[in-house]
Scaffold this motif. Structure first.
Motif, PDB file in Angstrom:
ATOM      1  N   VAL A  29     -16.769  24.850 -16.455  1.00 23.81           N
ATOM      2  CA  VAL A  29     -15.797  24.814 -15.563  1.00 23.81           C
ATOM      3  C   VAL A  29     -14.176  25.220 -16.014  1.00 23.81           C
ATOM      4  N   ASP A  30     -13.703  25.960 -15.190  1.00 26.87           N
ATOM      5  CA  ASP A  30     -12.315  26.556 -15.675  1.00 26.87           C
ATOM      6  C   ASP A  30     -11.304  25.499 -15.735  1.00 26.87           C
ATOM      7  N   PRO A  31     -10.644  25.107 -16.870  1.00 28.02           N
ATOM      8  CA  PRO A  31      -9.869  23.778 -17.005  1.00 28.02           C
ATOM      9  C   PRO A  31      -8.459  24.385 -16.290  1.00 28.02           C
ATOM     10  N   GLY A  32      -8.232  25.709 -16.183  1.00 23.67           N
ATOM     11  CA  GLY A  32      -6.876  26.096 -15.660  1.00 23.67           C
ATOM     12  C   GLY A  32      -6.849  26.417 -14.412  1.00 23.67           C
ATOM     13  N   LEU A  33      -7.910  26.085 -13.466  1.00 19.88           N
ATOM     14  CA  LEU A  33      -7.819  26.415 -11.911  1.00 19.88           C
ATOM     15  C   LEU A  33      -6.999  25.624 -11.327  1.00 19.88           C
ATOM     16  N   SER A  34      -6.994  24.246 -11.393  1.00 23.80           N
ATOM     17  CA  SER A  34      -5.826  23.362 -10.937  1.00 23.80           C
ATOM     18  C   SER A  34      -4.441  23.940 -11.136  1.00 23.80           C
ATOM     19  N   GLU A  35      -4.077  24.267 -12.462  1.00 26.63           N
ATOM     20  CA  GLU A  35      -2.749  24.459 -12.723  1.00 26.63           C
ATOM     21  C   GLU A  35      -2.417  25.926 -11.547  1.00 26.63           C
ATOM     22  N   ALA A  36      -3.371  27.022 -11.818  1.00 20.48           N
ATOM     23  CA  ALA A  36      -3.252  27.882 -11.170  1.00 20.48           C
ATOM     24  C   ALA A  36      -3.261  27.929  -9.682  1.00 20.48           C
ATOM     25  N   VAL A  37      -3.890  26.961  -9.034  1.00 19.46           N
ATOM     26  CA  VAL A  37      -3.450  26.429  -7.365  1.00 19.46           C
ATOM     27  C   VAL A  37      -2.163  25.928  -7.497  1.00 19.46           C
ATOM     28  N   GLY A  38      -1.744  25.310  -8.264  1.00 19.57           N
ATOM     29  CA  GLY A  38      -0.519  24.597  -8.414  1.00 19.57           C
ATOM     30  C   GLY A  38       0.640  25.869  -8.183  1.00 19.57           C
ATOM     31  N   ALA A  39       0.408  26.669  -9.219  1.00 18.22           N
ATOM     32  CA  ALA A  39       1.392  27.509  -9.427  1.00 18.22           C
ATOM     33  C   ALA A  39       1.401  28.798  -8.199  1.00 18.22           C
ATOM     34  N   ALA A  40       0.248  28.911  -7.623  1.00 17.18           N
ATOM     35  CA  ALA A  40       0.205  29.725  -6.331  1.00 17.18           C
ATOM     36  C   ALA A  40       0.967  29.036  -5.061  1.00 17.18           C
ATOM     37  N   LEU A  41       0.808  27.905  -5.080  1.00 16.51           N
ATOM     38  CA  LEU A  41       1.442  27.124  -3.957  1.00 16.51           C
ATOM     39  C   LEU A  41       2.773  27.249  -4.232  1.00 16.51           C
ATOM     40  N   ALA A  42       3.459  26.690  -5.527  1.00 18.34           N
ATOM     41  CA  ALA A  42       4.694  26.816  -5.867  1.00 18.34           C
ATOM     42  C   ALA A  42       5.380  28.378  -5.502  1.00 18.34           C
ATOM     43  N   ALA A  43       4.615  29.241  -5.626  1.00 19.42           N
ATOM     44  CA  ALA A  43       5.234  30.704  -5.632  1.00 19.42           C
ATOM     45  C   ALA A  43       5.262  31.039  -4.196  1.00 19.42           C
ATOM     46  N   ALA A  44       4.451  30.367  -3.425  1.00 25.35           N
ATOM     47  CA  ALA A  44       4.389  30.763  -2.131  1.00 25.35           C
ATOM     48  C   ALA A  44       5.471  30.409  -0.918  1.00 25.35           C
TER      49      ALA A  44
END
Ligand code: FE2
Ligand code: FE2
Length: 354
Positions: free
Chosen positions: A42-57
């Motif tokens: 299970v990818d441990p960094g996925l939630s952070e990547a989602v947060g970063a994508a939303l913050a960048a949008a």
């Protein structure tokens, strides 16, 4: 980082998808999904990547990385990608990522889509409100442009833009069938039976559209043109998938279908005329011709027997029925405006980063 960089990154890491990534999140998702679930932790960094994508949008609705990520995650439920293991479908980290993206997507829609005063919870009043908002939806008309001015190249673009939803036509609304009961369920099944060809595979609307694409000279393989369409085109499918896959949004998916059917018959007649104007035959126009007649019937069933009945039987859903209808008109309006704006500016409506 530019989208172009991710085009090359994703081609290296994931040929399991028919399209390239559009940013860090979609790249991460596509890389993970290209693997076998049993060999991939299970990818441990996925939630952070989602947060970063939303913050960048700046806008979730118009963000390429977010909308492609949602498209990929919904594709797990539809089975859109032949090379991707079905075991990923209920992987908790992926469901968590999807919910987080959906929360932001829904919040943006709820804050930007104008919703009229709510009707009384009677079938008649709900159908009347839907008729009013669909009749008032007289923005700049893509269908008029197609009928009168579009070139053959623009007609090809139009089919490519449409293919993202239409090669899977009716599927997002079908998620609502087991979630409904009684007369609203019967009405939805009546519409969907027609969309799925009434027992004749060649008459399925998605299949008629595939014939249109092939006859025009395009590829009808699902996903073939995803790379070409902008985020807003993906958003117009993603909004249906979000409404359809979340039982708490049952009213919204019903309202969405009602608005979709109620604004379909007349534009489809114009689309057919546009193709005929340039000499295309019934092998190309059949899809649009079919919808002139079919959706004149579907819009009545959708407004009264489906949305009206649901609002009357479950008054707490009236607000979301109207929201879903308004969201359909808004998002499809934005997607249509994107195409029309490009064409009137003398440019292509397709993405230029490829
Ligand atoms: Fe249809
Ligand atoms: Fe229809």
């Amino acid at each position: 980082m530019s989208a172009t960089q991710y085009v090359s990154l994703s081609t290296e890491s994931s040929s399991a998808f028919p399209m390239a990534a559009r940013g860090p999140l979609s790249h991460k998702l596509m890389t993970v999904l290209a693997d076998r679930p049993e060999t991939t932790p299970v990818d441990p960094g996925l939630s952070e990547a989602v947060g970063a994508a939303l913050a960048a949008a700046d806008s979730v609705v118009y963000d390429d990385d977010v909308q492609l990520s949602l498209f990929v995650l919904y594709g797990l439920h539809y089975g859109s990608f032949a090379g991707i293991s079905p075991e990923w479908e209920w992987q908790p980290a992926l469901i968590g990522a999807r919910l987080e993206l959906e929360r932001a997507f829904e919040a943006e829609l709820r804050s930007t889509v104008a919703v009229p005063a709510l009707p009384e919870p009677t079938g008649k009043a709900v159908a009347k409100t839907l008729a009013e908002i669909t009749a008032a939806d007289a923005g700049p008309s893509l269908s008029r442009f197609v009928a009168k001015k579009a070139t053959a190249e623009q007609l090809g673009e139009f089919l490519m833009q449409r293919s993202v939803y239409t090669l899977r036509e009716a599927d997002p609304h079908s998620w609502a069938i087991p979630r409904l009961t009684g007369r609203a369920k019967a009405a939805l099944v009546e519409i969907q039976a027609d969309e799925y060809g009434g027992g004749r595979p060649a008459r399925m609307h998605a299949e008629i559209f595939a014939t249109t694409m092939r006859s025009f000279g395009l590829d009808a393989e699902y996903g073939r043109y995803v790379d070409d369409v902008p985020a807003i085109t993906l958003a117009s499918l993603n909004v249906m998938s979000m409404f359809g896959l979340n039982r708490r949004l049952l009213g919204a998916i019903v309202g969405h279908l009602a608005a979709f059917e109620m604004t379909s018959s007349i534009p489809n007649g114009m689309y057919a005329n546009g193709f005929r104007r340039l000499g295309y035959g019934t092998d190309v126009t059949a899809y649009f011709d079919e919808h002139v007649a079919a959706d004149a019937v579907h819009e009545q069933i959708a407004a009264h027997d489906l949305a009206g009945a649901l609002g009357e039987d479950q008054p707490h859903l009236v607000a979301d029925i109207v929201f879903g209808a308004a969201a359909c008109l808004a998002v499809d309006g934005w997607a249509g405006a994107h195409i029309l704006d490009a064409w009137t500016a003398g440019t292509s409506s397709l993405r230029s980063e490829r």
